[in-house]
Write a protein that holds these residues in place. Structure first.
Motif, PDB file in Angstrom:
ATOM      1  N   SER A 149      62.733  29.467-106.327  1.00  0.00           N
ATOM      2  CA  SER A 149      64.108  29.194-105.913  1.00  0.00           C
ATOM      3  C   SER A 149      65.021  29.031-107.142  1.00  0.00           C
ATOM      4  O   SER A 149      65.102  29.920-107.979  1.00  0.00           O
ATOM      5  N   TYR A 150      65.718  27.882-107.265  1.00  0.00           N
ATOM      6  CA  TYR A 150      66.577  27.633-108.423  1.00  0.00           C
ATOM      7  C   TYR A 150      65.838  27.869-109.739  1.00  0.00           C
ATOM      8  O   TYR A 150      66.429  28.337-110.732  1.00  0.00           O
ATOM      9  N   TYR A 161      58.876  35.692-109.461  1.00  0.00           N
ATOM     10  CA  TYR A 161      59.975  34.997-108.792  1.00  0.00           C
ATOM     11  C   TYR A 161      59.563  34.703-107.359  1.00  0.00           C
ATOM     12  O   TYR A 161      59.328  35.623-106.568  1.00  0.00           O
ATOM     13  N   LEU A 162      59.466  33.434-107.008  1.00  0.00           N
ATOM     14  CA  LEU A 162      59.073  33.018-105.670  1.00  0.00           C
ATOM     15  C   LEU A 162      60.319  32.572-104.898  1.00  0.00           C
ATOM     16  O   LEU A 162      60.847  31.491-105.145  1.00  0.00           O
ATOM     17  N   ALA A 163      60.786  33.458-104.004  1.00  0.00           N
ATOM     18  CA  ALA A 163      62.018  33.164-103.253  1.00  0.00           C
ATOM     19  C   ALA A 163      63.089  32.653-104.204  1.00  0.00           C
ATOM     20  O   ALA A 163      63.793  31.683-103.921  1.00  0.00           O
ATOM     21  N   ALA A 164      63.208  33.327-105.346  1.00  0.00           N
ATOM     22  CA  ALA A 164      63.945  32.747-106.464  1.00  0.00           C
ATOM     23  C   ALA A 164      65.310  33.381-106.699  1.00  0.00           C
ATOM     24  O   ALA A 164      65.583  34.508-106.301  1.00  0.00           O
ATOM     25  N   VAL A 165      66.121  32.612-107.390  1.00  0.00           N
ATOM     26  CA  VAL A 165      67.435  33.044-107.861  1.00  0.00           C
ATOM     27  C   VAL A 165      67.263  33.733-109.202  1.00  0.00           C
ATOM     28  O   VAL A 165      66.551  33.243-110.082  1.00  0.00           O
ATOM     29  N   ARG A 195      63.109  43.141-119.412  1.00  0.00           N
ATOM     30  CA  ARG A 195      62.147  44.167-119.814  1.00  0.00           C
ATOM     31  C   ARG A 195      60.702  43.767-119.526  1.00  0.00           C
ATOM     32  O   ARG A 195      59.789  44.598-119.609  1.00  0.00           O
ATOM     33  N   LEU A 196      60.476  42.514-119.199  1.00  0.00           N
ATOM     34  CA  LEU A 196      59.124  42.053-118.913  1.00  0.00           C
ATOM     35  C   LEU A 196      58.670  42.519-117.527  1.00  0.00           C
ATOM     36  O   LEU A 196      59.495  42.745-116.640  1.00  0.00           O
ATOM     37  N   PRO A 197      57.355  42.637-117.304  1.00  0.00           N
ATOM     38  CA  PRO A 197      56.877  42.866-115.932  1.00  0.00           C
ATOM     39  C   PRO A 197      57.322  41.721-115.035  1.00  0.00           C
ATOM     40  O   PRO A 197      57.186  40.547-115.398  1.00  0.00           O
ATOM     41  N   ARG A 198      57.848  42.063-113.860  1.00  0.00           N
ATOM     42  CA  ARG A 198      58.380  41.037-112.968  1.00  0.00           C
ATOM     43  C   ARG A 198      57.999  41.357-111.528  1.00  0.00           C
ATOM     44  O   ARG A 198      58.048  42.509-111.112  1.00  0.00           O
ATOM     45  N   THR A 199      57.651  40.325-110.793  1.00  0.00           N
ATOM     46  CA  THR A 199      57.304  40.445-109.380  1.00  0.00           C
ATOM     47  C   THR A 199      58.148  39.463-108.587  1.00  0.00           C
ATOM     48  O   THR A 199      58.352  38.325-109.018  1.00  0.00           O
ATOM     49  N   HIS A 200      58.634  39.900-107.433  1.00  0.00           N
ATOM     50  CA  HIS A 200      59.376  39.009-106.539  1.00  0.00           C
ATOM     51  C   HIS A 200      58.540  38.786-105.287  1.00  0.00           C
ATOM     52  O   HIS A 200      58.223  39.734-104.575  1.00  0.00           O
ATOM     53  N   ILE A 201      58.165  37.533-105.046  1.00  0.00           N
ATOM     54  CA  ILE A 201      57.509  37.171-103.793  1.00  0.00           C
ATOM     55  C   ILE A 201      58.579  36.640-102.858  1.00  0.00           C
ATOM     56  O   ILE A 201      59.147  35.565-103.081  1.00  0.00           O
ATOM     57  N   ALA A 202      58.890  37.424-101.835  1.00  0.00           N
ATOM     58  CA  ALA A 202      59.878  37.012-100.839  1.00  0.00           C
ATOM     59  C   ALA A 202      59.180  36.258 -99.717  1.00  0.00           C
ATOM     60  O   ALA A 202      58.017  36.530 -99.398  1.00  0.00           O
ATOM     61  N   CYS A 203      59.870  35.315 -99.117  1.00  0.00           N
ATOM     62  CA  CYS A 203      59.334  34.555 -97.995  1.00  0.00           C
ATOM     63  C   CYS A 203      59.941  35.094 -96.702  1.00  0.00           C
ATOM     64  O   CYS A 203      61.173  35.139 -96.565  1.00  0.00           O
ATOM     65  N   ALA A 204      59.074  35.513 -95.769  1.00  0.00           N
ATOM     66  CA  ALA A 204      59.543  36.167 -94.552  1.00  0.00           C
ATOM     67  C   ALA A 204      60.464  35.272 -93.730  1.00  0.00           C
ATOM     68  O   ALA A 204      61.337  35.765 -93.016  1.00  0.00           O
ATOM     69  N   GLY A 205      60.281  33.960 -93.813  1.00  0.00           N
ATOM     70  CA  GLY A 205      61.099  33.051 -93.031  1.00  0.00           C
ATOM     71  C   GLY A 205      62.479  32.814 -93.585  1.00  0.00           C
ATOM     72  O   GLY A 205      63.344  32.246 -92.910  1.00  0.00           O
ATOM     73  N   ASP A 206      62.722  33.232 -94.845  1.00  0.00           N
ATOM     74  CA  ASP A 206      64.037  33.057 -95.456  1.00  0.00           C
ATOM     75  C   ASP A 206      65.059  33.990 -94.818  1.00  0.00           C
ATOM     76  O   ASP A 206      64.708  35.078 -94.352  1.00  0.00           O
ATOM     77  N   PRO A 207      66.338  33.615 -94.826  1.00  0.00           N
ATOM     78  CA  PRO A 207      67.375  34.564 -94.425  1.00  0.00           C
ATOM     79  C   PRO A 207      67.308  35.813 -95.296  1.00  0.00           C
ATOM     80  O   PRO A 207      66.955  35.722 -96.483  1.00  0.00           O
ATOM     81  N   PRO A 208      67.615  36.994 -94.751  1.00  0.00           N
ATOM     82  CA  PRO A 208      67.575  38.230 -95.553  1.00  0.00           C
ATOM     83  C   PRO A 208      68.499  38.136 -96.760  1.00  0.00           C
ATOM     84  O   PRO A 208      69.544  37.486 -96.717  1.00  0.00           O
ATOM     85  N   ARG A 209      68.093  38.801 -97.844  1.00  0.00           N
ATOM     86  CA  ARG A 209      68.906  38.812 -99.050  1.00  0.00           C
ATOM     87  C   ARG A 209      68.889  40.221 -99.623  1.00  0.00           C
ATOM     88  O   ARG A 209      67.963  41.000 -99.371  1.00  0.00           O
ATOM     89  N   PRO A 210      69.900  40.583-100.391  1.00  0.00           N
ATOM     90  CA  PRO A 210      69.938  41.932-100.968  1.00  0.00           C
ATOM     91  C   PRO A 210      68.742  42.165-101.876  1.00  0.00           C
ATOM     92  O   PRO A 210      68.274  41.247-102.548  1.00  0.00           O
TER      93      PRO A 210
END
Length: 230
Positions: free
Chosen positions: A77-78, A99-103, A182-197
């Motif tokens: 998140s934050y 990034y876990l459901a992150a900003v 430039r680093l390898p990056r992964t985003h773990i989205a949470c299905a229960g969260d409101p949709p985001r771009p």
């Protein structure tokens, strides 16, 4: 085995990862859950001068002081904002950002800069003694979709959660974050969260609400293990 540094979101300290550390440890990883200035057992160190920059320095200092390298930096998140800034400062020590459901911070902008004005105004109305208070049930239910927090989870979160220093949302990120980008990056989205771009990162979806370290620790540990090994 990977070295994993865990950074929580608003209001959270290292304690927030207590349910996910046992399954992650069973995978053989070395874990370093962090408590940023003003949270958890460092709540007394928070002040009006605590900013996004402070929290980024907390992360870099923890990694450098412990001599960590090839770090999988997990940010919830934050926590995605200070973690990105930290990774940009010490990219040679970071193997991957998760990034876990992150900003994700925007270069040269504060978190409030990317937030609709009515939302900023509503947040500012709640500020007391320089902190945004831990969220009420009404705020949780209105803004975090199917978060999955039980009454017991909410009580546990509020018993340990500490108000967010307002300066962390007002302090602009550095103008250059390219070393982190430039680093390898992964985003773990949470299905229960409101949709985001979409943010253009490698995307994994977890069947959980916004706080999977509390509500789905085993599934989260599995996802983090896969990301750390990728």
């Amino acid at each position: 085995m990977s070295t994993i540094v865990l950074v929580g979101g608003s209001f959270l300290g290292a304690w927030a990862w207590e349910r996910v550390t046992p399954p992650l440890t069973s995978y053989g990883h070395e874990l370093h859950p962090l408590t940023l200035t003003g949270f958890g057992d460092r709540a007394h160190l928070g002040s009006p001068d605590t900013t996004l920059t402070t929290h980024a320095r907390d992360i870099t200092a923890a990694i450098e002081y412990a001599g960590l390298r090839e770090v999988t930096l997990v940010a919830h998140s934050y926590g995605g904002a200070p973690a990105t800034i930290a990774a940009a400062a010490i990219p040679d020590r970071i193997a991957r950002i998760v990034y876990l459901a992150a900003v994700l911070p925007e270069p040269g902008k504060s978190l409030f800069d990317g937030t609709p004005a009515p939302v900023v105004e509503a947040i500012m109305e709640t500020v007391r003694d320089g902190r945004i208070p831990v969220m009420s049930d009404e705020v949780l239910d209105a803004n975090f979709g199917e978060h999955g927090l039980t009454p017991e989870d909410r009580a546990w979160l509020r018993a340990r959660g500490v108000g967010q220093p307002i300066g962390t949302y007002q302090d602009p990120a550095p103008a250059d974050l390219s070393a982190a980008q430039r680093l390898p990056r992964t985003h773990i989205a949470c299905a229960g969260d409101p949709p985001r771009p979409p943010d253009g990162l490698d995307m994994v979806t977890l069947d959980s609400g916004h706080w999977p370290m509390i509500t789905a620790p085993v599934a989260l540990a599995r996802a983090l293990d896969e990301a750390a090994r990728s």
